[in-house]
Design a protein around this motif. Structure first.
Motif, mmCIF file in Angstrom:
data_model
loop_
_atom_site.group_PDB
_atom_site.id
_atom_site.type_symbol
_atom_site.label_atom_id
_atom_site.label_comp_id
_atom_site.label_asym_id
_atom_site.label_seq_id
_atom_site.Cartn_x
_atom_site.Cartn_y
_atom_site.Cartn_z
ATOM 1 N N UNK A 497 -23.549 8.856 3.081
ATOM 2 C CA UNK A 497 -23.857 8.758 1.651
ATOM 3 C C UNK A 497 -24.404 10.050 1.109
ATOM 4 N N UNK A 498 -25.248 10.680 1.925
ATOM 5 C CA UNK A 498 -25.915 11.885 1.435
ATOM 6 C C UNK A 498 -25.041 13.123 1.560
ATOM 7 N N UNK A 499 -23.949 12.985 2.303
ATOM 8 C CA UNK A 499 -23.064 14.140 2.468
ATOM 9 C C UNK A 499 -22.491 14.543 1.128
ATOM 10 N N UNK A 500 -22.396 15.872 0.905
ATOM 11 C CA UNK A 500 -21.863 16.337 -0.374
ATOM 12 C C UNK A 500 -20.394 15.949 -0.514
ATOM 13 N N UNK A 501 -19.710 15.873 0.606
ATOM 14 C CA UNK A 501 -18.315 15.446 0.547
ATOM 15 C C UNK A 501 -18.007 14.671 1.829
ATOM 16 N N UNK A 502 -17.671 13.401 1.656
ATOM 17 C CA UNK A 502 -17.338 12.572 2.817
ATOM 18 C C UNK A 502 -15.873 12.168 2.732
ATOM 19 N N UNK A 503 -15.168 12.297 3.860
ATOM 20 C CA UNK A 503 -13.749 11.945 3.892
ATOM 21 C C UNK A 503 -13.522 10.983 5.052
ATOM 22 N N UNK A 504 -12.744 9.944 4.775
ATOM 23 C CA UNK A 504 -12.400 8.987 5.811
ATOM 24 C C UNK A 504 -10.905 9.114 6.106
ATOM 25 N N UNK A 505 -10.584 9.349 7.380
ATOM 26 C CA UNK A 505 -9.181 9.435 7.785
ATOM 27 C C UNK A 505 -8.802 8.099 8.408
ATOM 28 N N UNK A 506 -7.833 7.425 7.816
ATOM 29 C CA UNK A 506 -7.475 6.085 8.270
ATOM 30 C C UNK A 506 -6.144 6.161 9.021
ATOM 31 N N UNK A 507 -6.195 5.873 10.303
ATOM 32 C CA UNK A 507 -5.005 5.971 11.144
ATOM 33 C C UNK A 507 -4.265 4.659 11.230
ATOM 34 N N UNK A 508 -3.212 4.668 12.039
ATOM 35 C CA UNK A 508 -2.302 3.534 12.126
ATOM 36 C C UNK A 508 -2.923 2.255 12.633
ATOM 37 N N UNK A 530 -13.904 9.629 0.187
ATOM 38 C CA UNK A 530 -12.499 9.557 -0.226
ATOM 39 C C UNK A 530 -11.653 9.381 1.028
ATOM 40 N N UNK A 531 -10.409 8.938 0.836
ATOM 41 C CA UNK A 531 -9.613 8.538 2.001
ATOM 42 C C UNK A 531 -8.341 9.350 2.165
ATOM 43 N N UNK A 532 -7.962 9.519 3.423
ATOM 44 C CA UNK A 532 -6.638 10.037 3.765
ATOM 45 C C UNK A 532 -5.978 8.965 4.620
ATOM 46 N N UNK A 533 -4.861 8.429 4.176
ATOM 47 C CA UNK A 533 -4.184 7.389 4.940
ATOM 48 C C UNK A 533 -3.005 8.027 5.672
ATOM 49 N N UNK A 534 -2.921 7.780 6.969
ATOM 50 C CA UNK A 534 -1.901 8.446 7.792
ATOM 51 C C UNK A 534 -0.624 7.605 7.805
ATOM 52 N N UNK A 535 0.441 8.085 7.166
ATOM 53 C CA UNK A 535 1.685 7.305 7.179
ATOM 54 C C UNK A 535 2.302 7.300 8.578
ATOM 55 N N UNK A 536 3.031 6.240 8.912
ATOM 56 C CA UNK A 536 3.623 6.191 10.248
ATOM 57 C C UNK A 536 4.729 7.221 10.446
ATOM 58 N N UNK A 537 5.381 7.634 9.377
ATOM 59 C CA UNK A 537 6.354 8.730 9.498
ATOM 60 C C UNK A 537 6.241 9.640 8.295
ATOM 61 N N UNK A 538 7.026 10.732 8.348
ATOM 62 C CA UNK A 538 6.784 11.859 7.451
ATOM 63 C C UNK A 538 6.700 11.488 5.975
ATOM 64 N N UNK A 539 7.649 10.716 5.494
ATOM 65 C CA UNK A 539 7.719 10.540 4.042
ATOM 66 C C UNK A 539 7.363 9.118 3.620
ATOM 67 N N UNK A 540 6.544 8.433 4.423
ATOM 68 C CA UNK A 540 6.185 7.058 4.092
ATOM 69 C C UNK A 540 5.600 6.942 2.701
ATOM 70 N N UNK A 541 4.718 7.866 2.358
ATOM 71 C CA UNK A 541 4.082 7.805 1.047
ATOM 72 C C UNK A 541 5.091 8.055 -0.066
ATOM 73 N N UNK A 542 5.999 8.994 0.161
ATOM 74 C CA UNK A 542 6.987 9.318 -0.861
ATOM 75 C C UNK A 542 7.940 8.174 -1.103
ATOM 76 N N UNK A 543 8.389 7.519 -0.024
ATOM 77 C CA UNK A 543 9.343 6.431 -0.192
ATOM 78 C C UNK A 543 8.673 5.221 -0.845
#
Lengths: 809, 175
Positions: A497-508, A530-543
């Motif tokens: 909470x106190x971190x100036x910037x916290x990022x959560x990486x969400x894997x498969x 804030x979150x980074x969601x890891x797509x299972x393949x390269x263009x999952x987010x784009x498709x």
């Protein structure tokens, strides 16, 4: 800081190195050991210049030159290495005088004393920093007549990297790289003085990022073994593109010669992969040149296939489709297809009149986070929560996380790019491990760098995330699920909470479960990450953004395979490993497979169409952070292979229609309308472009989530192509079934055994790897595009030995 | 024009009638080639070890203004090497139709492996026969592809209708 370089005055930020000042002024100094993104150490002594600065007297006034009335410049008594010198107010740098040129010439001559004259047979020849600097700054004539130092000529550091010890000039870039960038200290200097050489303690290089040392080696000492002697640097066609091997959007350069991909080098994208790529991307390209690749369409005639033209294949497909209701047709494409291919698939589905269109592998939850982070956010985060095994799943993230632990903000850009010598970087910098929390169902590589590694039970991510959210919200958590004391958890939450910037990486592992994904989003919201969601393949987010999605949840890829489709078009997918699915595919009225090889699924097909690999496509991809990046085709001899736009063009013509998406250009016309910009105008660095979350209201997640005590785990390499990547396979080993030694004993399994084992009912041939990192009662098997990361059933009691390691020994 | 002028002209003609003719009865008699003539390429071997001099460095291909040369390299089997060192040319091709016989390849070669010889009778029938591979150029091979084909068909020795003084660069090439 006001600095004068030769005749040019310029204003620079404090802390800038003199070498960057010289380059910023438009002058040049030679250098070997400095390298962008790594600590400057002044090892090669090549960047010498005459440097002077004014001095102040005891009262703080500048000492003035009586003749001119200006502050008097005092020059250092010797030449200075500009890479390790910081600029000072009023500094004067001279890189053009005869003394400087003599010193530089002397250093070139000294560096060349023991460097062999191998240039004609050296793979670095033509792209060699030493060659270039010797040409620009050297004497052009050798004065040394005696024998040069002799050391081992081609020492295989690993299956992937060859070391020529005679060529090494001891710049220490590779040694520093391993310590500073991936943090795997596997290489070091051995011996001293003229006897110094680089070597490893163990066999091979145990790291996922070894190939980068071949890019940064200024001479031909460290070379890519897969491209050994395949071509000279000036003979390669360089294609600057984006890797489709994972969703990082890493920039790569494909070097091809006479229609073959010979090597892949790292491209530079300062906000994505900097100048580093993992070995899976770099060395995993050999499959594209495999002689078994399909070059022409195949039509089934009885039990055999016959080569046919595209028009014949299209006529056959359209005739068969004519007898079917459009709604019974399913179209599934692999999630590393480009956006243009997605548009083509959509257009084809529209023409046929089916809602059964999907991309796979695809997790249920959306890949567009509510509060998304960028890779740059991750690299500058002060708290990082990693859920999963990112080192294998998306290795680029691993390196950016390690940047965050160093706490050095991204460097300012000069006209010549990132600083050549960033003086804030040091050798063996302390890392703020406490910033990193890694949560996974087994001990993952990144945990050695984490202040707080948490191993949760298989499928226990949701419970852990829920418990942490409870802690954050001040409600009563399920203490059993926390994996640590409540006070400790509270401390952790406070830190986030106190971190100036916290990022959560969400894997498969988390994304495979809708419940866990929601819990992760809730925790991220509760602690302001804030979150980074890891797509299972390269263009999952784009498709997903371009809506290559079924009209109804039951029409998803799994639904199609389960029987909702009577006719199927599968692009790049190979689900036939599962016997039940294979039986259903065999009973399909029409099965069209678009792939690179005659896979198990293709063998069941009525029509097989030759496809293009990710290196041969033109198009656009979207990385996990939502960056739109261009994909460009390397000149590869692939026969009549076409990507999906080509398939749709020919099929559309067979139906007498000109479909949107019949070519990359026509697909881009559609994308331009939908996205609001023209993908054709993207530059190599891509474009971060925010788009709304999934627009359609229907839930299109898988209806049931996988169960089982085993786990399908991500691998850095692409398992579907590993058998056709002989070098990579030799270096990293076959696909593995990893389990705890204590579990293995009960099933008569030994390290290195080759076994056949059913995974969710599908037979797999795997090599047993025993590891204490795996919790007891858990098996780890590789995830594939058709069976993505998540839980699985492994029937260890049905193991059949193919080959025992003991017999081999 | 006077009678005198005609007589002068006839005198010249008459003078030439008694001179030795300069016509070369090629191909019945061999053509006399100068030492520095640039004809078909030879790929040389080290005379002592018999190993190929070519290391597959592709510098000849880089220097070639006509893009006539194609080289692919491979790693030597150290037990049974093709050339000295680590690398040899697994494919070495020169397209004699493209080649302009400028000799830049010879100048670029760091090991003196490719040298332009004296053979010039390269005429042939099919395009592909103008692409000379390693086995057509290695030292010891005499004649053009067509000459060797004809000799094989007739069962005679390859006849190259030229004579030339040797040149030190053409180590091991016989004429």
């Amino acid at each position: 800081m006001r600095v004068k370089v030769n005749d040019r005055e310029l204003e620079l930020a404090p802390g800038t190195s003199v070498i960057d000042a010289v380059f910023a002024a438009g002058y040049d100094v030679p250098y070997f050991c400095s390298q962008a993104y790594m600590s400057p150490i002044g090892a090669c002594r090549m960047c010498l210049a005459r440097i002077g600065a004014p001095r102040k007297d005891r009262d703080g006034n500048w000492l003035v030159d009586d003749a001119t009335g200006e502050p008097k410049v005092f020059f250092f008594p010797t030449m200075m290495a500009t890479c390790t010198t910081v600029v000072m107010e009023g500094m004067v740098v001279d890189t053009l005088s005869k003394e400087v040129k003599d010193a530089q010439r002397g250093m070139v001559e000294f560096t060349l004393i023991n460097h062999p004259l191998d240039c004609p047979v050296c793979d670095k020849g033509g792209a060699c920093e030493l060659q270039d600097r010797a040409y620009e700054y050297g004497t052009g004539r050798s004065r040394f007549v005696f024998d040069k130092r002799h050391q081992e000529k081609h020492h295989p550091l690993s299956e992937l990297i060859t070391l020529d010890r005679e060529r090494c000039i001891h710049c220490k870039r590779c040694v520093r790289y391993f310590e500073e960038v991936p943090g795997d200290e596997v290489l070091d200097f051995i011996e001293r003085g003229g006897h110094t050489y680089i070597g490893t303690l163990e066999e091979g290089l145990p790291s996922n990022f070894t190939g980068n040392i071949t890019d940064i080696c200024p001479v031909g000492a460290l070379l890519d073994a897969t491209s050994r002697f395949r071509g000279r640097n000036w003979e390669y066609d360089h294609t600057f593109t984006t890797s489709l091997d994972d969703a990082s959007g890493s920039a790569i350069v494909i070097d091809a010669r006479t229609g073959r991909i010979e090597r892949i080098k790292s491209g530079i994208n300062p906000e994505v992969n900097k100048s580093w790529i993992d070995d899976g991307i770099r060395f995993g390209h050999e499959y594209a040149g495999d002689p078994e690749r399909l070059r022409r369409p195949l039509l089934r005639r009885g039990d055999a296939f016959e080569e046919a033209s595209w028009d014949e294949a299209a006529a056959f497909i359209s005739e068969r489709l004519g007898g079917l209701s459009g709604k019974d047709v399913g179209i599934a494409i692999r999630a590393d297809a480009t956006l243009e291919e997605g548009v083509a698939a959509r257009a084809l589905a529209e023409l046929i009149g089916t809602g059964q269109v999907d991309h796979a592998p695809r997790h249920g939850p959306s890949l567009v986070p509510v509060h998304g982070a960028t890779l740059q956010d991750l690299a500058t985060a002060t708290a990082v929560i990693v859920l999963g095994d990112v080192t294998e799943e998306l290795p680029a993230l691993d390196l950016r996380i390690k940047d965050a632990l160093k706490g050095v903000s991204p460097p300012p850009l000069f006209a010549h790019g990132v600083p050549i010598a960033d003086l804030r970087l040091k050798e063996r910098m302390p890392r703020a491990r406490e910033r990193l929390t890694v949560v996974a169902p087994y001990r993952v590589g990144l945990m050695q760098h984490a202040g707080r590694p948490v191993v949760v039970p298989v499928g226990g991510e949701a419970a852990w995330l829920q418990a942490m959210t409870d802690v954050a919200n001040g409600t009563d958590p399920d203490e059993g699920a926390l994996g640590m004391g409540r006070a400790e958890a509270q401390g952790l939450v406070r830190q986030w909470r106190e971190a100036s910037k916290a990022v959560m990486v969400v894997g498969g592992f988390v994304l495979a479960s809708a419940k866990a994904t929601d819990a992760a989003a809730a925790l991220a919201k509760a602690v302001g990450a804030s979150q980074l969601l890891v797509p299972p393949m390269a263009n999952g987010r784009g498709l997903e953004i371009t809506q290559v999605l079924p009209s109804h949840a039951r029409y998803d890829y799994r639904g199609m395979l389960a029987g909702s489709a009577k006719a199927l078009l599968l692009s790049g997918l190979d689900p036939a490993r599962d016997p039940a699915t294979a039986a259903r595919l065999g009973a399909c009225e029409l099965l069209v497979v678009h792939d690179l090889f005659l896979t198990d699924t293709a063998k069941l097909a009525h029509v097989v169409l030759p496809g293009k690999s990710g290196y041969e496509k033109d198009g656009t991809t979207v990385s996990l952070e939502g960056r739109f990046l261009p994909v460009r085709a390397a000149p590869v001899d692939n026969g009549e292979a076409e990507d999906l736009t080509g398939v749709v063009k020919v099929l559309g013509e067979a139906f007498g229609k000109r479909l949107e998406g019949r070519s990359v250009r026509s697909a881009r016309r559609v994308l331009r309308k939908e996205l609001g910009f023209d993908p054709a105008e993207l530059d190599r660095l891509g474009l971060l472009h925010d788009l709304p979350r999934r627009r359609s209201g229907v839930s299109v997640g898988p209806r049931q989530e996988a169960t089982g005590a085993a786990l399908r785990v991500p691998t850095m390499v692409r398992p579907e192509y590993l058998a056709r990547n002989p070098r990579l396979r030799a270096a990293l080993g076959d696909l593995a079934l990893r389990l705890h030694p204590a579990d293995a004993a009960g099933h008569d399994l030994h390290d290195g055994d080759e076994v056949r084992v059913p995974v969710d009912g599908a037979p797999w041939r795997l090599r047993i790897v025993l590891s204490e990192a795996v919790p007891r009662g858990v098996c780890l098997v590789p995830a594939t595009p058709d069976a993505p990361v998540g839980r699985a059933h492994v029937a260890l009691e049905q193991v059949v030995h193919e080959r025992r390691a003991l017999e081999v020994a | 024009m006077s009678v005198l002028d005609i007589a002068k002209g006839m005198g010249v003609t008459l003078g030439h009638l008694f001179k030795k003719p300069v016509t070369v009865q090629y191909p019945d008699e061999p053509a006399q080639i100068k030492a520095r003539f640039r004809g078909r390429h030879h790929l040389l071997r080290h005379p002592d070890t018999g190993l190929e001099k070519c290391i597959g460095c592709s510098l000849c291909a880089a220097a070639c203004p006509a893009y006539a040369i194609y080289v692919e390299a491979a790693e030597n089997d150290q037990e049974d090497p093709v050339s000295a060192g680590e690398r040899y040319a697994s494919i070495y091709e020169i397209n004699m139709l493209r080649c302009i016989f400028c000799g830049f390849c010879e100048e670029a070669c760091p090991t003196g492996a490719v040298v332009l010889g004296h053979e010039f009778e390269l005429a042939d029938f099919r395009y592909q026969d103008f692409v000379y591979r390693k086995e057509d150029m290695l030292v010891g091979v005499k004649g053009s592809k067509w000459q060797r084909r004809e000799a094989a068909a007739k069962g005679t020795a390859v006849r190259v209708a030229l004579e030339a003084p040797g040149r030190p660069e053409l180590e091991g090439v016989e004429h």
